[in-house]
Each structure stands twice: as C-alpha cells, then as structure tokens.
Design a protein around this motif. Structure first.
Motif, PDB file in Angstrom:
ATOM      1  N   LEU A  40     -14.668 -48.418  30.093  1.00 36.65           N
ATOM      2  CA  LEU A  40     -13.614 -49.390  30.405  1.00 36.65           C
ATOM      3  C   LEU A  40     -12.310 -49.028  29.688  1.00 36.65           C
ATOM      4  CD1 LEU A  40     -15.599 -52.750  30.387  1.00 36.65           C
ATOM      5  CD2 LEU A  40     -14.751 -51.446  32.347  1.00 36.65           C
ATOM      6  N   LEU A  41     -12.429 -48.560  28.447  1.00 40.96           N
ATOM      7  CA  LEU A  41     -11.229 -48.120  27.720  1.00 40.96           C
ATOM      8  C   LEU A  41     -10.549 -46.978  28.471  1.00 40.96           C
ATOM      9  CD1 LEU A  41     -11.907 -48.036  23.882  1.00 40.96           C
ATOM     10  CD2 LEU A  41      -9.787 -48.711  25.005  1.00 40.96           C
ATOM     11  N   GLY A  42     -11.380 -46.040  28.942  1.00 44.17           N
ATOM     12  CA  GLY A  42     -10.839 -44.914  29.705  1.00 44.17           C
ATOM     13  C   GLY A  42     -10.146 -45.394  30.966  1.00 44.17           C
ATOM     14  N   LEU A  43     -10.758 -46.374  31.633  1.00 43.78           N
ATOM     15  CA  LEU A  43     -10.144 -46.900  32.863  1.00 43.78           C
ATOM     16  C   LEU A  43      -8.830 -47.616  32.548  1.00 43.78           C
ATOM     17  CD1 LEU A  43     -13.285 -48.135  34.798  1.00 43.78           C
ATOM     18  CD2 LEU A  43     -11.741 -46.274  35.447  1.00 43.78           C
ATOM     19  N   ALA A  44      -8.789 -48.381  31.443  1.00 47.91           N
ATOM     20  CA  ALA A  44      -7.546 -49.063  31.059  1.00 47.91           C
ATOM     21  C   ALA A  44      -6.455 -48.034  30.769  1.00 47.91           C
ATOM     22  CB  ALA A  44      -7.783 -49.942  29.833  1.00 47.91           C
ATOM     23  N   ALA A  45      -6.842 -46.955  30.064  1.00 49.49           N
ATOM     24  CA  ALA A  45      -5.861 -45.907  29.748  1.00 49.49           C
ATOM     25  C   ALA A  45      -5.365 -45.251  31.034  1.00 49.49           C
ATOM     26  CB  ALA A  45      -6.490 -44.866  28.831  1.00 49.49           C
ATOM     27  N   LEU A  97     -10.070 -54.105  24.090  1.00 48.20           N
ATOM     28  CA  LEU A  97     -11.315 -53.336  24.073  1.00 48.20           C
ATOM     29  C   LEU A  97     -11.494 -52.609  22.747  1.00 48.20           C
ATOM     30  CD1 LEU A  97     -11.197 -51.929  27.682  1.00 48.20           C
ATOM     31  CD2 LEU A  97     -13.072 -53.263  26.732  1.00 48.20           C
ATOM     32  N   GLY A  98     -10.371 -52.194  22.157  1.00 49.16           N
ATOM     33  CA  GLY A  98     -10.461 -51.534  20.858  1.00 49.16           C
ATOM     34  C   GLY A  98     -10.955 -52.487  19.789  1.00 49.16           C
ATOM     35  N   LEU A  99     -10.531 -53.771  19.879  1.00 47.90           N
ATOM     36  CA  LEU A  99     -10.915 -54.750  18.862  1.00 47.90           C
ATOM     37  C   LEU A  99     -12.278 -55.366  19.150  1.00 47.90           C
ATOM     38  CD1 LEU A  99      -7.464 -56.530  18.414  1.00 47.90           C
ATOM     39  CD2 LEU A  99      -8.620 -55.063  16.754  1.00 47.90           C
ATOM     40  N   ALA A 100     -12.753 -55.260  20.403  1.00 45.50           N
ATOM     41  CA  ALA A 100     -13.999 -55.929  20.784  1.00 45.50           C
ATOM     42  C   ALA A 100     -15.202 -55.289  20.102  1.00 45.50           C
ATOM     43  CB  ALA A 100     -14.174 -55.860  22.298  1.00 45.50           C
ATOM     44  N   ARG A 101     -16.317 -56.027  20.080  1.00 40.28           N
ATOM     45  CA  ARG A 101     -17.552 -55.442  19.544  1.00 40.28           C
ATOM     46  C   ARG A 101     -18.082 -54.414  20.526  1.00 40.28           C
ATOM     47  NH1 ARG A 101     -21.937 -59.186  17.195  1.00 40.28           N
ATOM     48  NH2 ARG A 101     -22.819 -57.105  17.291  1.00 40.28           N
ATOM     49  N   ASP A 102     -18.854 -53.480  19.997  1.00 39.11           N
ATOM     50  CA  ASP A 102     -19.333 -52.383  20.825  1.00 39.11           C
ATOM     51  C   ASP A 102     -20.295 -52.884  21.909  1.00 39.11           C
ATOM     52  OD1 ASP A 102     -19.363 -49.836  21.602  1.00 39.11           O
ATOM     53  OD2 ASP A 102     -20.741 -49.108  20.069  1.00 39.11           O
ATOM     54  N   LEU A 118      -2.067 -52.156  28.572  1.00 37.41           N
ATOM     55  CA  LEU A 118      -1.883 -52.032  27.114  1.00 37.41           C
ATOM     56  C   LEU A 118      -2.697 -53.107  26.395  1.00 37.41           C
ATOM     57  CD1 LEU A 118       1.933 -51.296  26.601  1.00 37.41           C
ATOM     58  CD2 LEU A 118       0.015 -49.837  25.965  1.00 37.41           C
ATOM     59  N   THR A 119      -2.633 -54.349  26.930  1.00 36.84           N
ATOM     60  CA  THR A 119      -3.391 -55.445  26.338  1.00 36.84           C
ATOM     61  C   THR A 119      -4.886 -55.166  26.422  1.00 36.84           C
ATOM     62  OG1 THR A 119      -1.670 -56.835  27.288  1.00 36.84           O
ATOM     63  CG2 THR A 119      -3.548 -57.957  26.274  1.00 36.84           C
ATOM     64  N   ALA A 120      -5.323 -54.642  27.590  1.00 42.36           N
ATOM     65  CA  ALA A 120      -6.744 -54.335  27.760  1.00 42.36           C
ATOM     66  C   ALA A 120      -7.191 -53.285  26.750  1.00 42.36           C
ATOM     67  CB  ALA A 120      -6.998 -53.841  29.182  1.00 42.36           C
TER      68      ALA A 120
END
Lengths: 252, 397
Positions: B86-91, B74-79, B68-70
């Motif tokens: 990585l977002l997909g992997l965290a999900a 990643l959502g807040l990080a710069r592109d 959840l933290t990841a």
C-alpha cells in the motif's frame, strides 16, 4: 643501514611508475606552451598550435581544485552514509540505500552533469554538484563493504574489552576497514577526474576545456594537448592511490 | 509458517517507519514552497515559477496532498501484511498525480499565453517525484512477496505510460522538444543503440579472449589487467579524443579504409573507444568466473572421464556463466552512459540532444537527451537482471 641496502631502496623508489608518470605530467604541464609550437608537422597547415584561453598550469590547478573539493565532500558524505547504514539504527535502511546506489550507478555522468545545469546555471557549480553526487556512491560502497568485512569475533572481543560504540568504530572497525574504504575513495577520485573533464562542456575550466574547444573548433592540436595532460593526470593520481594501498599490504 | 512470518516481520524493525513520514514531510514542503511548473515566454528564456496551488487549483492540490497523507499515515501505522504494498501504491499515486497535474497545468497555462510559451517542470515537481520514487524504492525493498513488490512498480509504470501515450503531457516543454524532432530522436536513439551494441560485441569478443588467457596463464594476468586498468583510468572524453589523431593519420596513409567507414571522427572511433572501455570489466568477469569454478566440480568431471574440452564446455562455462552475465550487464550499462559522449566526436547518439541543448541553453532539450540516456540505462539494467533471474534462478547482485 649498509650502502647496498640503501642502494636497493633507491632502486625500488626509482622503479615506481608513479614517480615517472608524475614527473612527466608535471614537466609537460609547465612546458606544453613551449612544446606545442613545434608540433605543426602533425596537423594540417594553418592549425593554431598553442592553446591560449588559459595556461596549462592554471587548467591543472582548476581541475585539481574542482576534483579535490568535490572528493572531500563526497568522502565525508559517503563515510557518514556508509557508517549509518551499518549501525543498528540505520541497518534497517541498508538494503534501500544499496538499491538506490545501484540505480544511481546506472545514471550516465554526462546526464547528471547536464541535469544540474538548469538548476544551477553554467560553470563550476553544476560540475561540483555532479562530481559530489557521483563520488559519494563508490565511497559509500567501500565503507559498507569494509565495515561488513570486519570479522565478528573481533567485534565481540572489542565489546568484551569494554569499548564504547564510538570507540569500537573509531579504533577497531574503521582501521580494519581502511584498505577497502581506500579502494572506494580511489574509484571515486578517478571517476571524479573523468567527470570534471566532461565538466568543461558546461563551462567549468578544466583540462577538458582544450579538448572541448578543440573538438568544437576542429583544432586537433588543442585536443591532443588536453588529452595527453588529463590522461597523465588521471594515471598519476591512480598510481599514487595504488602506492597508498600497497602500504596496507605487507611486502613479500 | 506463521512463526516464520512473524520472525521475518520482526526483522523489519519497529512498527513506525521513519522514511515515508520524512519523505511525505519533504514532499509537503516542496509542494507548498517550490515552483511546481515554470512558465517561460519561449524555449530559451528562463521563466517564472508557479506554485502548486496557483498552477493546479484546489482539486490538483488535493490530488497531491492525498497520497502524501496516505504515505505519512501508513508510515505511522502498525505493521500489517499489505502495508508495504500500500505504501508503494501511495508513492506511485504521488508520482502519477504530480505528473498528470503538471501536464494539465501546461495545457491550461500554455494555451493562455500564446504558441511560443513553454511550461517546464519546476523544482517542486522534481522534489515530489523524488519523494515518491524513494518511498516506492523503500517499499519494494521491504515488501515480503514478489507480487507485493511487483504490483506498485507495474501500476506506476503503466500509469506513467498511459499519461504519456494518452497525450496528457503533450503540452509540457519536454514533450514539445520531443515532438518537433521525433524523426531525429528515433535516428539518434538507434544510433545510440548501434554504437553501444557494436562496442559491446567487440569488447566481449576481445575481453573474453583476454580473460581466458589471463586464467590460463596466471603469470601474465597481472600485466594484462594493469594495462587495461590504465585504459579505464583515462578520462572517457580523452579516450574518445585520443583516437582522432591516429585514425586520421591511418586514413591519410591508406585512403581505401575511408570507404569502410574508418576515420578520425564519426562512429568508428566511438565504437573503438567504447570497446576499449568495455575490455576491462569483460576480461575481469571471465577471469573471475573461470577462477570461481570449484576444483571439486572439475575433479568430478575428470573422474567421469570427460576430456579437457568437454570439461571446459560442459562444466566450467556453465558454472562461470552467472558471473560473466553480471559483468555483461554492468558493461552494457556503462557503455550506454559513455556513448552519450560520442556526439562530441560527430558520431551521434542521444548525447547529440544534450550537447545541442547545452549549446542553445535550451534546458528541456538537455533534459530530453539526459532522461532518455538514463531511461535506456535503467531499462537495460532491469531487463538483464530479469533475464539473469530467469536463466540462473537467483537474483543478480
């Protein structure tokens, strides 16, 4: 208006199938309990002929209430989601929304309905939830397709004449998209009537109740009565939407 | 090339993504407030919810909070290039962790309380799973290359499969409903596929003929499609039931038909109803496909000296095929869903478990049938999309 033209108008009105199907539906709704006792020759001897758990006008009213309530919510939510997906702020999410819509379309209605039961118990509540979930998708699809079909020059002209974003949406885009939105609403309501029928398997009182009771109690008379009425109901509503859609297309 | 890449990335909007952050917050709230698993004294009674902390302890809670933290980070990080993968992997990790922990909690808490105790998945679990699924879907949609799209999906699917196959979920009530009726489950699954397949074959054969006739004789097309429209409008359950009467009468008049398996209840009327439902989409698809063939292509074929038959088989059919294939996919998915109703007229299929479960108020049995039907429909949809991609070199819409 000459008598000849008035007559032509009357003929055109009488030639509308919605009038006939709708009239047949209403007449049968109120006379089914008087017709059913005479249908004994159709069924095995000893079949109970008249459905008695609720009267047919009650069933129709309850079916229409459930579908109407859910459709209203579905239209509001679908309209909001569709408008959001086509605005600058939401355009970023349009592709994701469309993919989720495509995924959700593959969910069988019975499954959605059945999944709502553990969360909400038996009765009308899970039916309304499933109806709303299922009804939002076609409305949203229609709104997105409709708003995207508005030609860019029209939007440019609206910008040029000084429309605000809200004014442009309300007075230009939505009216031009209306026929396609209406087609989406039509699909949504038709699916809703069908899903509400299945809702009687989770205890909602609808025209599906005689069908389900008849199937589980092997009473073909109940099945026939429910089936005929719900089919006429669905076709009537669909034809009425067809008339509404025809208003948008100029007569040839 | 790099100019193209930067142009593409600027299309995907501002650097911060609101959706993963919102979904992470939603998941956090669900993890803290909702019941993660539900413990019931037996399979029919309703149980008491157990939160994530109580069900899984500090280690399990951390395993859910980390992805959840990841996601939020990643959502807040710069592109950057691999961000969406990585977002997909965290999900995916969130979905796997939630599932695995629920399975583990079922083993721990189920073993304590006796053999009849059932541990079901709670609202908190489903919310976490949904948060992971939506984030994954969004990440796949935004990822820039096919590999970046495929890696998170395949990793998540492989992980879920490994959890299930490795027995990590075997004490969950859903798995126990399955294991006590494995044999019946396979039977009904095959029956479901039989009903759907037979309905589809009939629908394609008859529907394609109707679509072809409508294309050849446009004047009659309107009437044919209006009639099929009415069939589609009739609620599915009514269509299934409507066939009972006439078919029963038919077999009463000609008992020999019964030997062929034709009757008012059972598989035959279910297949007829499914086929009737499939007629409209198939006929429309064939009609639209043939109507969409460019005149120029037909003219060119004629100019090359092809006969009418050759023009049809070697020019029109190949050009109409992608559209037809798409309607085939939509029809199949629709029929898989409708076939769940076949259980109501004694024809079996996965709907059997749904309606049995509803009758017994055994919600995990309902879940077993419903999730299987959904999974089957999704699988059919995805695999036919894949086939279309391979055959026609362009994605299905």
């Amino acid at each position: 208006m000459t008598p000849g033209r008035r007559q032509a108008g009357l003929v055109r009105l009488l030639g509308r199938p919605v009038l006939w199907v709708g009239a047949l539906f209403l007449v049968l709704t109120f006379t089914m309990d008087r017709i059913a006792p005479h249908l004994g020759f159709l069924f095995p001897p000893g079949t109970r002929l008249v459905y008695s758990r609720a009267s047919f006008p009650e069933l129709v009213a309850s079916h229409a209430m459930l579908t109407g309530l859910a459709s209203l919510v579905a239209i509001v939510v679908g309209l909001a989601a569709g408008v959001f997906a086509t605005r600058p702020a939401g355009r970023d999410y349009a592709a994701t929304l469309e993919m989720l819509t495509a995924v959700a379309q593959t969910f069988p209605p019975v499954a959605v309905l059945a999944l709502a039961v553990p969360a909400m118990g038996y009765g009308a509540a899970p039916t309304v939830l499933a109806l709303v979930l299922y009804g939002v998708l076609p409305v949203m699809g229609g709104v997105v397709a409709g708003l995207r079909s508005v030609p860019a020059p029209v939007l440019d002209a609206a910008d040029g004449t000084g429309f605000s974003a809200a004014g442009k949406l309300w007075r230009i885009e939505l009216p031009l998209a209306a026929p396609i939105i209406l087609a989406g609403v039509r699909t949504s309501v038709t699916i809703g009537i069908g899903t509400a029928t299945i809702g009687s398997t989770v205890g909602a009182l609808t025209l599906g109740s005689p069908i389900i009771d008849g199937l589980s109690g092997s009473n073909p008379s109940y099945v026939l009565q429910g089936t005929v009425l719900v089919a006429l109901f669905a076709v009537t509503v669909d034809l009425a939407f067809g008339e509404l859609e025809a208003l948008y297309h100029p007569r040839r | 090339m790099s100019a193209l890449r930067s142009a593409l990335s600027s299309r995907s909007g501002p650097p911060a993504l609101a959706l993963p952050v919102l979904l992470a917050a939603f998941g956090l709230a669900a993890a803290l407030l909702g019941g993660f698993v539900v413990i019931a004294p037996n399979r029919l009674l309703s149980g008491t919810p157990l939160g994530l902390w109580a069900a899984a302890g500090p280690a399990g809670t951390a395993a859910v909070l980390a992805p959840l933290t990841a996601m939020a980070g990643l959502g807040l990080a710069r592109d950057f290039a691999l961000r969406h993968m990585l977002l997909g992997l965290a999900a995916g990790a969130l979905m796997l962790a939630s599932t695995g922990i629920a399975g583990h909690a079922a083993m721990v808490h189920g073993a304590d309380a006796g053999p009849l105790t059932r541990v079901s998945l709670g609202a908190g679990f489903w919310c976490l799973l949904a948060a992971g699924f939506f984030t994954l879907a969004d990440a796949v949609e935004r990822a820039r290359t096919l590999a970046q799209k495929a890696v998170p999906v395949l990793a998540t699917a492989a992980g879920l499969f490994a959890l299930a196959a490795g027995g990590a979920l075997s004490e969950l009530s859903l798995a126990r409903e399955f294991s006590v009726r494995q044999h019946a489950y396979l039977n009904e699954l095959f029956r479901h596929l039989e009903l759907t397949g037979a309905g589809l074959v009939v629908a394609v054969a008859v529907g394609a003929a109707i679509g072809f006739m409508a294309y050849r004789r446009p004047r009659r097309a309107g009437a044919a499609f209006a009639a099929l429209d009415i069939v589609q409008t009739i609620p599915s359950i009514a269509l299934f039931a409507l066939l009972i009467g006439p078919l029963t009468t038919l077999t009463a008049l000609a008992p020999a038909l019964r030997g062929l398996g034709i009757g008012g209840i059972g598989p035959f009327p279910a297949i007829v109803a499914l086929a009737l439902y499939g007629l409209l989409p198939v006929a429309r698809g064939v009609h639209a496909g043939l109507s969409g063939v460019p005149r120029a292509a037909v003219d060119a074929a004629r100019g090359m000296g092809m006969t009418g038959r050759q023009i049809f088989t070697s020019t029109m059919v190949p050009l109409a095929l992608p559209t037809f294939f798409q309607t085939l996919r939509i029809t199949l998915v629709q029929l898989i869903g409708l076939a769940t109703l076949a259980a109501l007229i004694g024809a079996g299929g996965l709907g059997t478990f749904i309606f049995q479960g509803l009758g017994q108020t055994a919600s995990d049995l309902v879940l077993l049938g419903a999730l299987s039907a959904i999974g089957l429909a999704l699988l059919a949809d995805l695999s036919l999309r894949g086939v279309a991609l391979a055959l026609f070199r362009r994605p299905a819409t």
